[in-house]
Design a protein around this motif. Structure first.
Motif, PDB file in Angstrom:
ATOM      1  N   ALA A 184       0.824  -1.212   0.000  1.00 22.55           N
ATOM      2  CA  ALA A 184       0.000   0.000   0.000  1.00 22.55           C
ATOM      3  C   ALA A 184       0.849   1.250   0.000  1.00 22.55           C
ATOM      4  O   ALA A 184       0.335   2.361   0.182  1.00 22.55           O
ATOM      5  CB  ALA A 184      -0.922  -0.008   1.215  1.00 22.55           C
ATOM      6  N   GLY A 185       2.147   1.105  -0.209  1.00 23.58           N
ATOM      7  CA  GLY A 185       3.034   2.268  -0.267  1.00 23.58           C
ATOM      8  C   GLY A 185       3.753   2.490   1.046  1.00 23.58           C
ATOM      9  O   GLY A 185       3.971   1.571   1.829  1.00 23.58           O
ATOM     10  N   ARG A 186       4.089   3.735   1.315  1.00 22.47           N
ATOM     11  CA  ARG A 186       4.919   4.065   2.473  1.00 22.47           C
ATOM     12  C   ARG A 186       4.126   4.377   3.730  1.00 22.47           C
ATOM     13  O   ARG A 186       4.717   4.763   4.751  1.00 22.47           O
ATOM     14  CB  ARG A 186       5.827   5.247   2.132  1.00 22.47           C
ATOM     15  CG  ARG A 186       6.841   4.933   1.028  1.00 22.47           C
ATOM     16  CD  ARG A 186       7.776   6.092   0.785  1.00 22.47           C
ATOM     17  NE  ARG A 186       7.063   7.270   0.289  1.00 22.47           N
ATOM     18  CZ  ARG A 186       7.625   8.457   0.108  1.00 22.47           C
ATOM     19  NH1 ARG A 186       8.905   8.632   0.392  1.00 22.47           N
ATOM     20  NH2 ARG A 186       6.914   9.467  -0.351  1.00 22.47           N
ATOM     21  N   VAL A 193       1.557  -2.688   5.688  1.00 26.10           N
ATOM     22  CA  VAL A 193       0.208  -2.487   5.159  1.00 26.10           C
ATOM     23  C   VAL A 193       0.184  -2.757   3.658  1.00 26.10           C
ATOM     24  O   VAL A 193       1.050  -2.302   2.916  1.00 26.10           O
ATOM     25  CB  VAL A 193      -0.288  -1.057   5.438  1.00 26.10           C
ATOM     26  CG1 VAL A 193      -1.582  -0.772   4.675  1.00 26.10           C
ATOM     27  CG2 VAL A 193      -0.539  -0.870   6.926  1.00 26.10           C
ATOM     28  N   GLY A 194      -0.814  -3.530   3.234  1.00 24.39           N
ATOM     29  CA  GLY A 194      -0.925  -3.853   1.826  1.00 24.39           C
ATOM     30  C   GLY A 194      -2.296  -4.414   1.489  1.00 24.39           C
ATOM     31  O   GLY A 194      -3.213  -4.430   2.320  1.00 24.39           O
ATOM     32  N   HIS A 195      -2.432  -4.861   0.260  1.00 23.22           N
ATOM     33  CA  HIS A 195      -3.683  -5.421  -0.240  1.00 23.22           C
ATOM     34  C   HIS A 195      -3.469  -6.903  -0.573  1.00 23.22           C
ATOM     35  O   HIS A 195      -2.453  -7.256  -1.188  1.00 23.22           O
ATOM     36  CB  HIS A 195      -4.148  -4.669  -1.483  1.00 23.22           C
ATOM     37  CG  HIS A 195      -4.074  -3.177  -1.353  1.00 23.22           C
ATOM     38  ND1 HIS A 195      -4.688  -2.492  -0.325  1.00 23.22           N
ATOM     39  CD2 HIS A 195      -3.439  -2.234  -2.111  1.00 23.22           C
ATOM     40  CE1 HIS A 195      -4.448  -1.190  -0.458  1.00 23.22           C
ATOM     41  NE2 HIS A 195      -3.687  -1.013  -1.530  1.00 23.22           N
ATOM     42  N   LEU A 196      -4.405  -7.737  -0.191  1.00 18.78           N
ATOM     43  CA  LEU A 196      -4.328  -9.174  -0.432  1.00 18.78           C
ATOM     44  C   LEU A 196      -5.397  -9.589  -1.441  1.00 18.78           C
ATOM     45  O   LEU A 196      -6.567  -9.213  -1.296  1.00 18.78           O
ATOM     46  CB  LEU A 196      -4.545  -9.949   0.872  1.00 18.78           C
ATOM     47  CG  LEU A 196      -3.488  -9.771   1.965  1.00 18.78           C
ATOM     48  CD1 LEU A 196      -3.986 -10.347   3.277  1.00 18.78           C
ATOM     49  CD2 LEU A 196      -2.182 -10.432   1.561  1.00 18.78           C
ATOM     50  N   ARG A 197      -4.988 -10.362  -2.445  1.00 21.13           N
ATOM     51  CA  ARG A 197      -5.943 -10.871  -3.434  1.00 21.13           C
ATOM     52  C   ARG A 197      -5.941 -12.396  -3.382  1.00 21.13           C
ATOM     53  O   ARG A 197      -4.876 -13.028  -3.288  1.00 21.13           O
ATOM     54  CB  ARG A 197      -5.574 -10.395  -4.836  1.00 21.13           C
ATOM     55  CG  ARG A 197      -6.591 -10.833  -5.907  1.00 21.13           C
ATOM     56  CD  ARG A 197      -6.160 -10.390  -7.297  1.00 21.13           C
ATOM     57  NE  ARG A 197      -6.135  -8.950  -7.413  1.00 21.13           N
ATOM     58  CZ  ARG A 197      -7.211  -8.205  -7.673  1.00 21.13           C
ATOM     59  NH1 ARG A 197      -8.391  -8.776  -7.831  1.00 21.13           N
ATOM     60  NH2 ARG A 197      -7.107  -6.894  -7.775  1.00 21.13           N
ATOM     61  N   THR A 336      -0.516  13.088  11.325  1.00 22.77           N
ATOM     62  CA  THR A 336      -1.112  12.412  10.177  1.00 22.77           C
ATOM     63  C   THR A 336      -1.285  10.923  10.450  1.00 22.77           C
ATOM     64  O   THR A 336      -2.340  10.340  10.173  1.00 22.77           O
ATOM     65  CB  THR A 336      -0.234  12.615   8.926  1.00 22.77           C
ATOM     66  OG1 THR A 336      -0.154  14.015   8.637  1.00 22.77           O
ATOM     67  CG2 THR A 336      -0.811  11.895   7.725  1.00 22.77           C
ATOM     68  N   GLU A 337      -0.256  10.295  10.997  1.00 23.80           N
ATOM     69  CA  GLU A 337      -0.339   8.860  11.276  1.00 23.80           C
ATOM     70  C   GLU A 337      -1.294   8.563  12.424  1.00 23.80           C
ATOM     71  O   GLU A 337      -2.004   7.551  12.407  1.00 23.80           O
ATOM     72  CB  GLU A 337       1.050   8.309  11.588  1.00 23.80           C
ATOM     73  CG  GLU A 337       1.982   8.292  10.376  1.00 23.80           C
ATOM     74  CD  GLU A 337       3.186   7.399  10.587  1.00 23.80           C
ATOM     75  OE1 GLU A 337       3.691   7.342  11.729  1.00 23.80           O
ATOM     76  OE2 GLU A 337       3.624   6.762   9.619  1.00 23.80           O
TER      77      GLU A 337
END
Length: 367
Positions: A184-186, A193-197, A336-337
């Motif tokens: 998902a980037g930085r 953090v990311g996307h699972l398919r 922000t975080e």
């Protein structure tokens, strides 16, 4: 096994002393090797001890990036309890043992690409449960530990009706054919953090965690512990920030002394102290209670209070520090975080709507 919170904290600090606290997997391994993960659940229980959880989150907040703390928090407050309550034998029990040793990282794959925000009933990740095989198709977005995990605990629909009994948990090894991961980037560095398919992913029947139809009910209960963890973490983060800000104000020269000497500055700082003490007061009864989820209403109150306290204090820190807040790793980036406290585990707006439904209970709970 540590016998008291003080012993637990000592073991925790020993484990952290030799670990790379900016590397989530290395840190998880150190916590497991040092016996910290096992000690978080005393007497063989499946729920974290509140005071030990508070100590863990405070130490991690002091030494690790926010994303690394997030990686650990999700696993100890939600993933491990959900798996441990269902574990008997087979892959689930093996995974629990691996997590306790710090060898296995498991992502919590709940947020669904096919649903809006916290509306899990519209999730489109589906599974077919057979006697000899289980298949899963779908996509989970913005998943902590997605890029670093060994397996994912996946919430999947096994029945079509839009009902809380239409879902089950699946334990999906990341190496299974058909599983793909996208970063998902930085965002939240260290959290993975990311996307699972999942495209036609075929699993053994042992991948099913617990009974079909019970997943959302179990998650709704366990998310109370996640909300308590969020409040304890927000409290630690805000206390650390307030301490540093107070020291900075006392050392910052102004025309007639230091910034701390200005009544307007002290007023703004004091209002932050009040907000932090209010969060402390909400957490205090739960720290002395038994391990386990707080009531639904209490969990939602904690969730909103954690988010609003973090926003109040990080915003004031940015205001008072001015340009210094925008340096690398400064309060502006932290603000922000820290907005995560208002999103993860249910958006603040959703929590407020739910709290309104509990108004009679909450108004009647006073002395």
């Amino acid at each position: 096994m540590p016998e008291s919170t003080a012993d637990f904290t000592a073991a925790l600090r020993t484990a952290l002393a030799g670990a790379d606290t900016a590397d989530a997997r290395a840190l998880w391994r150190a916590l497991g090797t040092g016996g910290v993960i096992a000690a978080l659940y005393p007497d063989g229980g499946t729920q974290p001890d509140p005071r030990r959880l508070a100590a863990l989150l405070a130490e991690l907040d002091a030494h690790s990036p926010l994303g690394v703390t997030l990686s650990v928090c999700v696993q100890v407050a939600t993933v491990l309890p959900l798996l441990a309550e269902a574990a008997t034998t087979g892959p689930v029990a093996d995974t629990v043992a691996g997590m306790v040793r710090g060898e296995t990282v498991v992502a919590l794959a709940v947020t669904d690409a096919g649903a809006s925000g916290s509306d899990l009933l519209d999730a489109t990740t589906r599974t077919k449960l057979g006697d000899d095989a289980v298949t899963v198709d779908g996509r989970k977005d913005w998943i902590t530990n997605a890029t670093t995990c060994d397996a994912a605990l996946v919430l999947a629909r096994h029945r079509e009706p839009r009902h809380f009994t239409s879902f089950c948990w699946l334990l999906v090894p990341r190496s299974t054919p058909g599983v793909t991961v996208e970063s998902a980037g930085r965002a939240f560095a260290g959290s993975g953090v990311g996307h699972l398919r999942f495209d036609g992913v075929a699993l053994e029947p042992g991948a099913l965690v617990g009974r079909p139809g019970r997943a959302l009910a179990g998650f709704a209960r366990q998310v109370g512990v996640e909300r308590l963890a969020g409040a304890l973490w927000s409290r630690a983060l805000c206390r650390r920030l307030m301490t540093g800000l107070g020291d900075w104000l006392r050392s910052r020269p102004a025309a007639d002394g230091t910034l701390w000497d200005h009544p307007a500055v002290r007023d703004r700082y004091a209002r932050c102290l009040v907000a932090l003490r209010q969060l402390d007061a909400l957490c205090a009864p739960l720290l002395d209670g038994p391990p386990g989820p707080p009531s639904t209403a209490t969990g939602m109150v904690l969730k909103v209070a954690a988010a609003e306290t973090a926003e109040t204090i990080t915003a004031e820190a940015v205001h008072l520090r001015g340009a210094d807040a925008f340096r690398d790793g400064g309060e502006a980036a932290l603000r922000t975080e820290a907005a995560m406290f208002g999103i993860a585990g249910g958006a603040t707006g959703t929590m407020l709507a739910g709290l309104a439904d509990h108004a009679d209970d909450l108004l009647g709970s006073g002395p």
